[in-house]
Write a protein that holds these residues in place. Structure first.
Motif, short mmCIF file in Angstrom:
data_model
loop_
_atom_site.label_atom_id
_atom_site.label_comp_id
_atom_site.label_asym_id
_atom_site.label_seq_id
_atom_site.Cartn_x
_atom_site.Cartn_y
_atom_site.Cartn_z
N GLY A 207 0.63 -1.37 -0.86
CA GLY A 207 -0.03 0.14 -0.11
C GLY A 207 0.65 1.34 0.06
N LEU A 208 1.83 1.36 0.44
CA LEU A 208 2.82 2.53 0.25
C LEU A 208 3.64 2.60 -1.07
CD1 LEU A 208 5.52 1.39 2.96
CD2 LEU A 208 3.51 3.20 2.71
N THR A 209 3.66 4.04 -1.91
CA THR A 209 3.71 4.03 -3.06
C THR A 209 5.46 5.35 -2.22
OG1 THR A 209 2.27 3.50 -3.66
CG2 THR A 209 3.45 5.00 -4.98
N LEU A 210 6.83 4.77 -3.49
CA LEU A 210 7.36 6.07 -2.63
C LEU A 210 8.26 6.83 -3.56
CD1 LEU A 210 10.08 6.36 0.07
CD2 LEU A 210 11.37 6.28 -2.98
N ASP A 211 8.09 8.11 -4.32
CA ASP A 211 8.31 8.50 -5.49
C ASP A 211 9.92 9.58 -4.99
OD1 ASP A 211 9.18 10.26 -7.58
OD2 ASP A 211 7.04 10.51 -8.25
N PRO A 212 11.03 8.81 -5.26
CA PRO A 212 12.62 9.25 -5.02
C PRO A 212 12.57 10.65 -5.57
CG PRO A 212 12.36 7.15 -6.04
CD PRO A 212 11.03 7.31 -6.05
N ALA A 213 11.94 11.00 -7.07
CA ALA A 213 12.36 12.46 -7.60
C ALA A 213 11.23 13.32 -7.53
CB ALA A 213 11.90 12.06 -8.99
N SER A 214 10.23 12.91 -6.44
CA SER A 214 9.63 14.14 -5.77
C SER A 214 10.31 13.69 -4.52
CB SER A 214 7.95 13.94 -5.81
OG SER A 214 7.54 13.04 -5.82
N ARG A 215 10.36 12.93 -3.47
CA ARG A 215 10.41 12.39 -2.30
C ARG A 215 8.61 12.58 -1.99
NH1 ARG A 215 15.47 12.21 -0.45
NH2 ARG A 215 14.95 12.92 1.53
N ARG A 216 8.10 12.32 -2.35
CA ARG A 216 6.66 11.90 -1.33
C ARG A 216 6.70 10.67 -1.77
NH1 ARG A 216 2.79 14.98 -5.31
NH2 ARG A 216 0.80 15.14 -3.54
N VAL A 217 5.46 10.20 -0.69
CA VAL A 217 5.00 8.71 0.14
C VAL A 217 4.15 8.47 -0.10
CG1 VAL A 217 5.57 7.16 1.97
CG2 VAL A 217 7.32 8.15 1.12
N THR A 218 2.93 8.02 -0.23
CA THR A 218 1.70 7.21 -0.19
C THR A 218 1.06 6.48 0.45
OG1 THR A 218 1.36 6.86 -2.31
CG2 THR A 218 1.06 9.12 -2.24
N ARG A 219 0.49 6.10 1.33
CA ARG A 219 0.20 4.74 1.97
C ARG A 219 -1.36 4.68 1.35
NH1 ARG A 219 -1.90 2.60 6.86
NH2 ARG A 219 -1.07 1.11 6.99
N ASN A 220 -1.63 3.68 0.61
CA ASN A 220 -2.99 3.45 0.62
C ASN A 220 -3.89 4.76 -0.15
OD1 ASN A 220 -2.94 0.86 1.37
ND2 ASN A 220 -3.26 1.95 3.22
N GLY A 221 -2.88 5.47 -0.92
CA GLY A 221 -3.19 6.77 -1.55
C GLY A 221 -3.30 8.15 -1.13
N VAL A 222 -2.54 7.91 0.38
CA VAL A 222 -2.86 9.26 1.43
C VAL A 222 -1.31 9.35 1.63
CG1 VAL A 222 -3.54 9.77 3.42
CG2 VAL A 222 -5.22 8.45 2.37
N GLU A 223 -0.56 10.82 1.05
CA GLU A 223 0.54 11.15 1.04
C GLU A 223 0.66 11.35 3.29
OE1 GLU A 223 3.45 14.77 -0.10
OE2 GLU A 223 1.70 15.23 -1.06
N LEU A 224 2.09 10.41 3.13
CA LEU A 224 2.31 10.44 4.46
C LEU A 224 4.09 11.36 4.47
CD1 LEU A 224 3.60 7.43 4.46
CD2 LEU A 224 1.24 7.94 5.20
N ALA A 225 3.46 11.78 6.15
CA ALA A 225 4.79 13.61 6.12
C ALA A 225 5.98 12.53 7.25
CB ALA A 225 4.38 14.91 7.61
N LEU A 226 6.77 12.26 6.10
CA LEU A 226 7.68 12.09 7.10
C LEU A 226 9.14 13.09 6.43
CD1 LEU A 226 8.16 8.63 5.06
CD2 LEU A 226 6.79 9.11 6.61
N THR A 227 9.91 12.83 7.61
CA THR A 227 11.25 13.14 7.99
C THR A 227 12.21 13.08 6.48
OG1 THR A 227 12.14 12.17 9.44
CG2 THR A 227 10.95 14.06 10.39
N LEU A 228 13.26 13.52 6.58
CA LEU A 228 14.02 13.42 5.58
C LEU A 228 14.82 11.98 5.65
CD1 LEU A 228 16.95 14.05 3.42
CD2 LEU A 228 17.83 14.86 5.61
N ARG A 229 15.27 11.38 6.55
CA ARG A 229 15.64 10.21 7.98
C ARG A 229 14.53 8.95 6.89
NH1 ARG A 229 21.04 11.11 6.84
NH2 ARG A 229 21.96 12.75 8.39
N GLU A 230 13.37 9.41 7.53
CA GLU A 230 12.14 8.07 7.64
C GLU A 230 11.80 7.90 6.20
OE1 GLU A 230 9.99 10.11 11.59
OE2 GLU A 230 9.06 10.55 9.74
N PHE A 231 12.15 9.41 5.50
CA PHE A 231 12.16 8.57 3.92
C PHE A 231 12.98 7.95 3.60
CE2 PHE A 231 12.53 9.53 -0.61
CZ PHE A 231 11.56 9.55 -0.86
N ASP A 232 13.91 8.46 3.49
CA ASP A 232 15.46 7.58 3.39
C ASP A 232 15.34 6.26 3.51
OD1 ASP A 232 16.13 10.08 2.40
OD2 ASP A 232 17.82 10.40 3.36
#
Length: 247
Positions: A150-175
């Motif tokens: 259910g997670l989608t991570l886009d490295p180019a835009s540095r955005r993550v969604t979970r079941n279509g809802v965007e998650l607020a991740l810190t820099l380290r959480e994203f990496d």
């Protein structure tokens, strides 16, 4: 004759990415001046604040690319400042602390700090940590989005969604999530993650533990019983691709 400040060493020669704005928040004018000087010589535009309320005003007026933030501040402590800054924008934060208590360092990470440095510290080490964090905020080579559970991570835009809802991740959480998604099924020690995600061959491994816990709280259905980011006892962690497919 005035004695040199213990932080005063030879200027760092490494350069930060161009047009980087760093906010330095410390009520010790000597520390703030030395840190600001080293960052300026490394190519950063530096703003300074001596207390929490001023730091928030500065951040709102001139949004920084990164904040170097002392834990102990008059008017509002660094934890509250970090929390407020993280609420308004995903700005990376490196926290400074003079305390030796591990609980204080972990609290900083829990409220969203990406890294911390314990006083007394080498200004050159701080500059290197700033550069390390800033490099990870810059877009890397174009890669395809990653998806599982259910997670989608886009490295180019540095955005993550979970079941279509965007998650607020810190820099380290994203990496950290990107690394897990890129290496499904691999058992990774905390030392591996410190080296691969933080870019350091040494450091306080509790930093990794705290960030894994924060990431689980955002990506797992039940963080107390994680299915995606599983603990491998005696080793570290593993992203379970099978669980992701089931999800």
């Amino acid at each position: 004759m005035q004695q040199p400040h213990p932080f005063a060493q030879s200027p760092a020669t490494d350069r930060a990415p161009a047009s980087v704005r760093v906010l330095v928040v410390d009520d010790d004018p000597t520390v703030a001046e030395v840190v600001a000087g080293y960052l300026a010589r490394a190519g950063c535009t530096v703003d300074r604040a001596e207390d929490g309320p001023t730091a928030l005003e500065q951040a709102a007026r001139n949004r920084p690319d990164l904040v170097v933030l002392d834990l102990m501040l008059p008017g509002m402590d660094g934890l509250d400042v970090c929390r407020r800054i993280r609420e308004s924008a995903p700005v990376p934060v490196i926290m400074l602390t003079a305390r030796g208590d591990e609980d204080d360092r972990i609290l900083g990470l829990e409220v969203g700090a990406d890294d911390y440095v314990t006083k007394p510290f080498s200004p050159r080490e701080l500059v290197l940590r700033v550069q390390s964090v800033l490099r990870r905020t810059r877009p890397g080579p174009a890669t395809q989005p990653l998806a599982a559970g259910g997670l989608t991570l886009d490295p180019a835009s540095r955005r993550v969604t979970r079941n279509g809802v965007e998650l607020a991740l810190t820099l380290r959480e994203f990496d950290l999530l990107a690394f897990f998604l890129q290496h499904p099924g691999r058992a990774c020690s905390r030392e591996d993650l410190m080296r691969e995600v933080w870019g350091w061959d040494f450091g306080d491994l509790s930093t990794v533990t705290v960030h894994v816990r924060r990431l689980r709280a955002k990506v797992e259905d039940d963080p107390a019983r994680p299915r995606l980011i599983q603990t491998v006892w005696g080793v570290g962690y593993r992203f379970d691709l099978a669980a992701g497919k089931e999800g």
